[in-house]
Every structure is written in structure tokens, then in C-alpha cells.
Design an enzyme around this catalytic site. Sequence first.
Site, mmCIF file in Angstrom:
data_model
loop_
_atom_site.group_PDB
_atom_site.id
_atom_site.type_symbol
_atom_site.label_atom_id
_atom_site.label_comp_id
_atom_site.label_asym_id
_atom_site.label_seq_id
_atom_site.Cartn_x
_atom_site.Cartn_y
_atom_site.Cartn_z
ATOM 1 N N TYR A 193 28.711 -19.987 48.433
ATOM 2 C CA TYR A 193 29.281 -19.021 47.484
ATOM 3 C C TYR A 193 29.406 -17.626 48.088
ATOM 4 O O TYR A 193 29.118 -16.620 47.459
ATOM 5 C CB TYR A 193 28.452 -19.016 46.191
ATOM 6 C CG TYR A 193 28.672 -20.293 45.414
ATOM 7 C CD1 TYR A 193 29.762 -20.408 44.551
ATOM 8 C CD2 TYR A 193 27.854 -21.401 45.592
ATOM 9 C CE1 TYR A 193 30.004 -21.587 43.871
ATOM 10 C CE2 TYR A 193 28.088 -22.589 44.910
ATOM 11 C CZ TYR A 193 29.166 -22.674 44.054
ATOM 12 O OH TYR A 193 29.421 -23.837 43.373
ATOM 13 N N HIS A 204 30.099 -32.689 35.225
ATOM 14 C CA HIS A 204 30.341 -32.554 36.672
ATOM 15 C C HIS A 204 29.955 -33.861 37.369
ATOM 16 O O HIS A 204 28.919 -34.444 37.047
ATOM 17 C CB HIS A 204 29.492 -31.395 37.206
ATOM 18 C CG HIS A 204 29.799 -30.991 38.609
ATOM 19 N ND1 HIS A 204 29.398 -31.720 39.695
ATOM 20 C CD2 HIS A 204 30.483 -29.930 39.106
ATOM 21 C CE1 HIS A 204 29.811 -31.118 40.796
ATOM 22 N NE2 HIS A 204 30.473 -30.025 40.472
ATOM 23 N N CYS A 255 35.787 -32.083 40.004
ATOM 24 C CA CYS A 255 35.302 -31.484 41.253
ATOM 25 C C CYS A 255 35.797 -32.321 42.423
ATOM 26 O O CYS A 255 35.260 -33.405 42.696
ATOM 27 C CB CYS A 255 33.775 -31.384 41.249
ATOM 28 S SG CYS A 255 33.151 -30.686 42.791
ATOM 29 N N HIS A 269 37.117 -27.763 39.956
ATOM 30 C CA HIS A 269 36.542 -27.179 41.178
ATOM 31 C C HIS A 269 37.407 -27.670 42.322
ATOM 32 O O HIS A 269 37.474 -28.878 42.552
ATOM 33 C CB HIS A 269 35.130 -27.721 41.441
ATOM 34 C CG HIS A 269 34.085 -27.208 40.522
ATOM 35 N ND1 HIS A 269 32.785 -27.668 40.560
ATOM 36 C CD2 HIS A 269 34.127 -26.259 39.566
ATOM 37 C CE1 HIS A 269 32.076 -27.023 39.642
ATOM 38 N NE2 HIS A 269 32.860 -26.179 39.028
ATOM 39 N N ASP A 304 36.035 -23.741 45.028
ATOM 40 C CA ASP A 304 34.630 -24.126 45.119
ATOM 41 C C ASP A 304 34.184 -24.030 46.575
ATOM 42 O O ASP A 304 34.907 -24.458 47.482
ATOM 43 C CB ASP A 304 34.455 -25.553 44.594
ATOM 44 C CG ASP A 304 33.009 -25.857 44.220
ATOM 45 O OD1 ASP A 304 32.207 -24.912 44.163
ATOM 46 O OD2 ASP A 304 32.708 -27.031 43.977
ATOM 47 N N HIS A 305 33.051 -23.496 46.771
ATOM 48 C CA HIS A 305 32.431 -23.331 48.094
ATOM 49 C C HIS A 305 33.406 -22.660 49.060
ATOM 50 O O HIS A 305 34.579 -22.514 48.796
ATOM 51 C CB HIS A 305 31.944 -24.667 48.664
ATOM 52 C CG HIS A 305 30.996 -25.359 47.725
ATOM 53 N ND1 HIS A 305 30.506 -26.615 47.934
ATOM 54 C CD2 HIS A 305 30.434 -24.940 46.562
ATOM 55 C CE1 HIS A 305 29.709 -26.950 46.939
ATOM 56 N NE2 HIS A 305 29.651 -25.955 46.098
HETATM 57 C C1 DNO Z 1 28.477 -28.476 43.799
HETATM 58 C C2 DNO Z 1 28.037 -27.192 43.235
HETATM 59 C C3 DNO Z 1 28.098 -27.038 41.779
HETATM 60 C C4 DNO Z 1 27.102 -27.771 40.967
HETATM 61 C C5 DNO Z 1 27.486 -27.702 39.523
HETATM 62 C C6 DNO Z 1 26.935 -28.749 38.626
HETATM 63 O O1 DNO Z 1 29.136 -29.355 43.637
HETATM 64 O O2 DNO Z 1 28.707 -26.148 43.774
HETATM 65 O O3 DNO Z 1 29.402 -27.247 41.362
HETATM 66 O O4 DNO Z 1 26.910 -29.067 41.370
HETATM 67 O O5 DNO Z 1 27.162 -26.443 39.086
HETATM 68 O O6 DNO Z 1 25.759 -28.381 38.089
#
Ligand code: DNO
Length: 401
Positions: free
Chosen positions: A377, A239, A277, A304, A360-361
Site C-alpha cells: 500500500y 472478499h 479481487c 480490487h 490494489d497493491h
Molecule cells: C489482499 C488485501 C486485502 C484484504 C482484504 C480482505 O488481498 O490487500 O484486500 O485481503 O482487506 O480483508
Amino acid sequence: MKQTWRWYGPNDPVSLADAKQAGVEGIVTALHHVPPGDIWTLAEIEKRKNEVAHLPDGSPSSMVWDVVESVFISDDIKAQVGDWRVQLDNYKQTLKNLGAANIRVVAYHTMPVLDWTRTDLRWKHHNTGLALRYDVIDMAVFDIHILGRKGASETYSDEIIELAKARFAAMANDEKAKLTHNIIAGLPGAGENWSLDDFSDRLAVWNGISDEQLRKNHVDFLSEIIPLSEEIGVRMACHPDDPPFPILGLPRIMSTKDDFQSMFDAVDLPANGMTFCTGSLGARGDNDLPELARVFGPHIHFAHLRNVKRESDDIPCSFHEDNHLEGSSNMLHVIKALLSEEARRKSSGEGAANIPMRPDHGHEMLGDIGAGGNPGYTAIGRLRGLAELRGAMLAIQEFSL
Ligand code: DNO
């Protein structure tokens, strides 16, 4: 892409039934109760798999545990201190157990001390939902004036130092406490019970450890882990740093295209991959996300999808989390590149053609407010994100490939 959803386990206020209603096909989770450095036993892994396979009422969920996020690399392994060799052997055993349970994608990151970092967990977005935000001045306030880290001032520009001084002088005690909590204990992956002193002690381990040293230690880790991953059929997904620039004087090595390229060059095997990501990489204007998705396509084992709005062109900059199709990065072009990569894998007969993605988020909005979900989340914010991304994926697939 396979639509997945992060679930923090049985204590997550957003349940598997919520995930099911969001229409996801797979689950991303981890054994959050096992401390970094310890072994995840096959029995514990199977137990979690079984939990994922059932809804709270006991009926089958038809969802599987697709991706582990994350098996944390302990700070001892990252810094190569203490009994890190024992912990590295434990990491290998964990991977073997995950492979034996048929779980094939494992995310991890290389950031010391903290996983991801924000200064505000409930910032009012213009749509009135609450968003995560990172503010460079607040970070300097914390670092220089609250934590009092030795040498902190040397790591900020004169302008930021001045602004931080004025902001700190105007801050009430409860605001200082809140900022401290947000940074060291507010996010999943942070140390929930750390005091400021504990936090300083953990930072101190990294005194004198340069980017070059951390990079070398990471390559040492990969040199042992990746050949094993190939053997047992597990793909590792590094990541990016979040945020993708140095913080708190810590070394930072996975923020840019060059960082990932050098990692792929160092251990050139298919299992050595990344978590693409968009939100983390997108907080730097010099990361061209559609280009990165094209260039690193074969290494992308997990995606992500989210979008941040950079509030200036500087690096580092303040940023907040925007709607998934808005913000500073072109999400449609990223999705197109990822779908093209999947098409390439299918036509070349490679396995794992379906890239697992998760929204993501998301904003805290509507029924999320007061429901106690983990920051970023929440159920409805992510549901909105997934719905938009799903529509975009289907439309691009249908009309432009
Ligand atoms: C942000 C978070 C996660 C976190 C990962 C890596 O970027 O939401 O994706 O950084 O779990 O450990």
C-alpha cells in the site's frame, strides 16, 4: 468505475493529500482500532468520515468514504464459539450505524486467523521495484519446521516436503525470524503482536472444523446479515481467499467460481455480493477472471484490480505481484466485463451503477523505498497502478463498448 484508494487512517504514512494527488474520487477505509466483534459507534464512524472529508491542512478533500474495508467477522463468529451471538448482534449494529452514516458498501472475508498471507514482502521484481510474493516452499518451511504444526506434513506433496527440508537446513536464524514475521505479523490485517505460541493457539481453535462447517457458519451469518443489509441499504462484498487455496490446515471456502456460486445460491438477495479481487482469484489458473466478472457481474459491489504472476501451473503455486496490466490474468478483458456490467445497470435503471474500484497493491518503488508505507500500500506503486488502470478504463470505454 469510481476510482477509490485504500487509506489506513490517520497513522497511514500515505496521506489523504497523496490520495488526492493520485486523482482518486473516493476512499476505502475502516476503523482499524476497533477489535473484531465490537460495535463501531456512529460517533466514531462520523469522526472518520469527517477526517476523510478534509486534507491534512484542513481544506476540503472532496473525497468521501465510499467503501468499508473491512468489517472483520471475528473468528468467534466464523467458528461459532464463545459469545459469538453477542458479537453477531454487534456486527448488525455496526452495519446499522454505517447505513445511518450513508456508507453503502462493506467488504469482509471468511478466512480464519489470518487475513491475507505472503511469505516475502520485499521481493525484487524484474523492474527493480519491490513486490509481495508467496512461495509455497517457504510456507511449508514455516508450517513444518518453524511452527511445527501437528499433521503439517500431511498437507504437502512429497516434493514440497523434501524441498522445504533442504531449504530449512540452509536457513540462518534471522531468515527464519523474518519469514515468521512476514507470515504472522507482516501484513495489515494480521496479528501484530502474536508470538508463535499465540499463533498456534489461534490455529488450534480450528482443529476439526471442516470446510463444510465453515461454509454452513458463513451461510448462517449471511442469513442474518443480508436481509438486514437489504433493509438498511448496505451491500456486502465478500472478499476471496488470498491466496485462494488452503493454508496451515485451515478451512478455506471462497477460492473458486463454485464457492461464490454456492454463496449466492444460499442467500439469493442483491445485497449478497462480492469484492471482485483479481489478484486473489488470479492466483489459481482455473479461475478465468473475465468469465467470472461476466457471470458474477450483478453481485460485484467492489473491485480490487491488480495482477499476480503465477510461477507454475500447480494449485497451490508460488506467485508474485506483477505490474497491474501484466501478470497472468487479462486485465483488459476484466475491465471490459466490469464496464459492461455498469452499462447494463445504467440501462436497466438499477441503482449503484458505478462500481467502486481501487488499484490494489503496488510495488515499493522510487520515493516509496524507506517511506514506511504498509506492504502493498505504498503511494507511488499504487499511483502507477491506478494511472495504468485509469488509462485502460478510459480507452476501453471510448473505443470498445
Ligand atoms: C489482499 C488485501 C486485502 C484484504 C482484504 C480482505 O488481498 O490487500 O484486500 O485481503 O482487506 O480483508
